[in-house]
Design a protein around this motif. Structure first.
Motif, short mmCIF file in Angstrom:
data_model
loop_
_atom_site.label_atom_id
_atom_site.label_comp_id
_atom_site.label_asym_id
_atom_site.label_seq_id
_atom_site.Cartn_x
_atom_site.Cartn_y
_atom_site.Cartn_z
N VAL A 327 40.06 33.20 41.13
CA VAL A 327 41.03 32.29 40.50
C VAL A 327 40.37 30.94 40.22
N THR A 328 39.62 30.43 41.21
CA THR A 328 38.95 29.13 41.05
C THR A 328 37.96 29.16 39.89
N LYS A 329 37.23 30.27 39.75
CA LYS A 329 36.21 30.39 38.71
C LYS A 329 36.76 30.98 37.41
N ARG A 330 38.09 31.12 37.34
CA ARG A 330 38.77 31.53 36.11
C ARG A 330 38.35 32.92 35.62
N TYR A 331 38.23 33.84 36.54
CA TYR A 331 38.05 35.24 36.15
C TYR A 331 39.31 35.72 35.43
#
Length: 344
Positions: A327-331
């Motif tokens: 989520v943090t790395k926008r997968y």
């Protein structure tokens, strides 16, 4: 033992749900989880070949998605109906989901398109299910291909321009209501590179059904009932899997559907045997998954049976940490999203 459904929840921003596939199948991102070292790497999907060795094999579900969503009308009133084919019973008799179901009773006659396909409801089931018998001229799958739409999951709201993008490049055996989406990342070129490096490809079939769309509605996961799905593992594939394991190679399953098929057979026989049947296997911690050494999968819904399955392989806390990082790395999530490689 973790049986509370809320233990498999996580925050997922809606904008991370992929609505369309990428232009190039193997250009999606790949998160690699090493469960033994609890290490996480971020790569591109085509890099999956860097983690597979000569003597390993990939197990692929060669099911093919039917254009299983039909829009028609009731012959007596002209009222609109939507039908989702689930699985074929005998001949032209199918189990379907119907909307609005309460308007379709036993004996109701339906017509689709220009009348080349008709159906009559022969039995009412629970939860919107119906048994219908189709009538038509010619070949059913050809008629269906001209009238039906791909049954995209409810969280995909955009139209799919090319229906082949909801099929794997190796799809062969028609019968699914949904795609085995982990396989959507593979290309013919990537398969050639893997085979040239000594990685074998093994095929099985599991026709994906209603369970794919069905949320877990109980607080205690042990009370959840899985829908049964039809699977087949052939003689050649079973023999190859046994040889791979005996020779020390790794069995890497592509998708949760392949995993459920392999685990169903392995739990019964402690080896791989040619077999067909129906499986309603439900894999969640603390159950161990013994049939595979790794898994290629997509990123799944919060509180779903699929996130429970990957938690049984990699551990719930490690999986939830990986999801937080995703989520943090926008997968990109779900059917058209990015991929994860779990190595035990």
């Amino acid at each position: 033992m973790t049986t509370d459904i809320n233990e498999y929840d996580f925050e997922l921003p809606e904008e991370l749900i992929a609505q369309t596939p990428l232009k190039d199948r193997d250009s999606s991102r790949l998160m690699v989880l090493n469960t033994e070292a609890e290490k996480i790497e971020h790569r591109v999907f085509s890099d999956v070949k860097d983690y597979l060795h000569p003597g390993d094999c990939l197990v692929l579900n060669d099911t093919k998605v039917l254009p299983a969503r039909l829009y028609g009308v009731k012959e007596d009133t002209g009222g609109k109906v939507e039908v989702l084919l689930l699985h074929q019973r005998e001949g032209d008799e199918w189990e379907v989901l119907m909307k609005p179901a309460k308007k379709v009773k036993e004996g109701t006659e339906l017509t689709f398109g220009d009348g080349r396909l008709k159906a009559v409801c022969t039995k009412e089931l629970e939860h919107g299910g119906r048994i219908v018998e189709f009538s038509y001229e010619g070949i059913f799958l050809e008629v269906l291909d001209s009238l039906g739409e791909m049954p995209l999951p409810p969280y995909i709201t955009e139209q799919l321009e090319d229906r082949d993008r909801y099929q794997t490049v190796y799809a062969k055996e028609e019968g699914s209501a949904a795609a085995p989406t982990a396989g959507l990342h593979f290309t013919e070129r990537l398969f050639r590179e893997l085979e040239e490096s000594g990685v074998e490809l093994v095929y099985l079939t599991l026709h994906v059904g209603l369970g794919t769309f069905r949320p877990v509605s109980v607080e205690n996961v042990e009370e959840h009932d899985m829908h049964a799905e039809f699977y087949t593992l052939g003689e050649d594939s079973a023999g190859t899997l046994n040889r791979i394991r005996e020779n020390g190679g790794r069995i890497i399953s592509v998708g949760t559907t392949s995993t459920r098929t392999l685990e169903t057979i392995y739990r019964e026989h402690q080896r791989f045997v040619a077999q067909s049947g129906w499986t309603d296997i439900f894999i969640y911690p603390p159950h161990q998954v013994e049939s595979i050494d790794g898994l290629v999968t997509n990123f799944h819904l919060p509180k779903s049976t699929l996130i429970m399955l990957v938690s049984a392989i990699a551990g719930r806390e490690f999986i939830l940490e990986a999801y937080r990082r995703a989520v943090t790395k926008r997968y990109r999530f779900f059917s058209f999203g990015d991929a994860m490689l779990i190595l035990k």
